[in-house]
Enzyme design. Structure first.
Site, PDB file in Angstrom:
ATOM      1  N   GLY A  10      12.124  -2.683  -7.301  1.00  0.00           N
ATOM      2  CA  GLY A  10      12.228  -3.187  -8.935  1.00  0.00           C
ATOM      3  C   GLY A  10      13.169  -4.498  -8.841  1.00  0.00           C
ATOM      4  CD  GLU A 103      17.069   6.433  -2.721  1.00  0.00           C
ATOM      5  OE1 GLU A 103      17.107   7.708  -2.131  1.00  0.00           O
ATOM      6  OE2 GLU A 103      16.936   6.401  -3.976  1.00  0.00           O
ATOM      7  CB  THR A 125      19.364  -0.204  -8.168  1.00  0.00           C
ATOM      8  OG1 THR A 125      18.970   0.758  -9.222  1.00  0.00           O
ATOM      9  CG2 THR A 125      20.837   0.410  -7.979  1.00  0.00           C
ATOM     10  CG  ASP A 127      18.059   3.394 -12.098  1.00  0.00           C
ATOM     11  OD1 ASP A 127      18.052   3.307 -13.381  1.00  0.00           O
ATOM     12  OD2 ASP A 127      17.112   3.435 -11.243  1.00  0.00           O
ATOM     13  CG  MET A 169      14.188   2.194 -16.961  1.00  0.00           C
ATOM     14  SD  MET A 169      13.680   0.623 -15.752  1.00  0.00           S
ATOM     15  CE  MET A 169      11.987   0.417 -16.070  1.00  0.00           C
ATOM     16  NE  ARG A 171      12.033   7.531  -9.627  1.00  0.00           N
ATOM     17  CZ  ARG A 171      10.737   8.001  -9.896  1.00  0.00           C
ATOM     18  NH1 ARG A 171      10.570   9.139  -9.914  1.00  0.00           N
ATOM     19  NH2 ARG A 171      10.227   6.844 -10.250  1.00  0.00           N
ATOM     20  CB  THR A 272      13.011  -4.469 -22.750  1.00  0.00           C
ATOM     21  OG1 THR A 272      13.724  -3.017 -22.906  1.00  0.00           O
ATOM     22  CG2 THR A 272      11.919  -4.690 -23.278  1.00  0.00           C
ATOM     23  CD  GLN A 273      16.162   0.372 -19.884  1.00  0.00           C
ATOM     24  OE1 GLN A 273      17.016   1.060 -19.603  1.00  0.00           O
ATOM     25  NE2 GLN A 273      15.004   0.888 -19.952  1.00  0.00           N
ATOM     26  NE  ARG A 274      12.717  -1.921 -13.216  1.00  0.00           N
ATOM     27  CZ  ARG A 274      13.649  -1.642 -12.242  1.00  0.00           C
ATOM     28  NH1 ARG A 274      14.533  -2.235 -11.755  1.00  0.00           N
ATOM     29  NH2 ARG A 274      13.276  -0.338 -11.790  1.00  0.00           N
TER      30      ARG A 274
END
Length: 341
Positions: A10, A103, A125, A127, A169, A171, A272-274
């Site tokens: 991503g 990852e 990432t 995340d 986001m 996961r 939108t977070q990316r």
């Protein structure tokens, strides 16, 4: 030397800052040629590449996304994928690769190193779930975007006396939910690391309404209700076996409305977070990662990832970088519960 660079998985803000740092130090300090491979691991598999010079990175520091494109290509799932990479690198005279990713991308980098291809990894990432580094670039920007969205949604929630569920986001790791929820003053924060009770959420929501305020619930896309399962957006899987998640926010908003009789809406922040420009913190961190990745290549120290430890950039083995995900410790989540309701 001729060095290849690619961005996989991503996209996130800060990728271009890493590319810029690699190109500038590689050319100006070492006199290398830099080759950009397109679309993640698809590039070295299919020979999709282009030379990158100083002029190509002159104005990309503040730009979101990646000038090289990205994909979730897994060469180990392609027939002869690794052999194709060997041939492309040999044909194009590429001596080593700098792989920027999370990852999955770094998992491929680790396996390629084991198979004799020189790779240095850079952690990316939103995340923030790579265990071998304190922070990944992209995370800070994602938290800022989510926090601003929560701030904006609060005013409309108060105006209409409704509950708003904000799905972010995350996961398997709830770092974005936890940080943006705390920063935005959310009344409920739900993370994948701990199953949540719908009854308890409803209790917090009703308590908020009793105080004449509108509740804000922040939920990570991978959060799971007690006795339930991940809410799947579709049954499709990507090349690394990940099922596409999403929908828990809408499901929870409907549950809240049904159980409280109050109007409840869901907002999914999604990609939108990316997007958009990286924060100053992410620009600096990404730049430092890129500079240190070049140092590792210059020293022939392959099979490593550059990482942030405290305020220092260090190197860790790719095997360590991909060994386990960094999830939110339950004690950290418990600290935040004092603000719930």
């Amino acid at each position: 030397m001729r060095i290849g660079v690619l961005t996989g998985g991503g996209d996130c803000p800060g990728l271009n800052a890493v590319i810029r740092a690699v190109v500038r130090k590689g050319i100006e300090v070492h006199g290398w040629e830099i080759v950009g491979f397109r679309n993640g691991w698809q590039g070295p598999v299919e020979g999709l590449s282009k030379p990158i010079g100083l002029a190509d990175v002159e104005d990309i520091l503040t730009r979101g996304g990646t000038i090289l494109g990205s994909s979730r290509t897994n060469p180990y799932k392609l027939d002869g994928g690794v052999d194709k990479i060997r041939k492309v690198l040999a044909d194009q005279g590429v001596d080593a690769l700098v792989a920027i990713g999370g990852e999955d991308t770094l998992g491929v980098a680790k396996r390629l190193t084991d198979d004799g291809i020189g790779v240095v990894g850079v952690p990316k990432t939103i995340d923030n779930d790579l265990g071998a580094t304190d922070y990944t670039f992209g995370f800070d920007t994602a938290v800022h975007i989510a926090t601003e969205a929560i701030d904006r949604l609060r005013t409309t929630a108060e105006s209409h006396h409704r509950a708003l569920v904000v799905e972010v986001m995350g996961r398997h790791a709830g770092w974005i939910a936890l940080h943006s929820g705390l920063a935005g003053g959310a009344n409920v924060i739900l993370v994948p690391e701990r199953q949540f009770s719908v009854e308890k959420v409803v209790e917090w929501v009703e308590r908020r309404f009793e105080r004449q305020y509108a509740p804000i619930i922040v939920v990570a896309e991978g959060a799971i209700p007690e006795g339930g399962a991940e809410v799947l957006h579709s049954g499709e899987k990507d090349a690394f076996g990940h099922v596409r998640l999403g929908g828990v926010g809408t499901w929870l908003a409907e549950e809240i409305a049904e159980r409280t009789g109050k109007e409840s809406r869901a907002v999914v922040l999604g990609h939108t977070q990316r997007g958009g420009i990286p924060t100053a913190y992410d620009r600096v961190l990404a730049t430092r990662f890129g500079l240190h990745a070049v140092d590792a290549v210059a020293e022939g120290d392959f099979g490593v990832m550059v990482a942030l430890k405290g305020t220092d950039i260090v190197r860790v083995k790719l095997s360590e970088a991909t060994a386990e995900l960094k999830t939110v410790p339950l004690e950290r989540y418990a600290e935040a519960e004092v603000f719930f309701g």
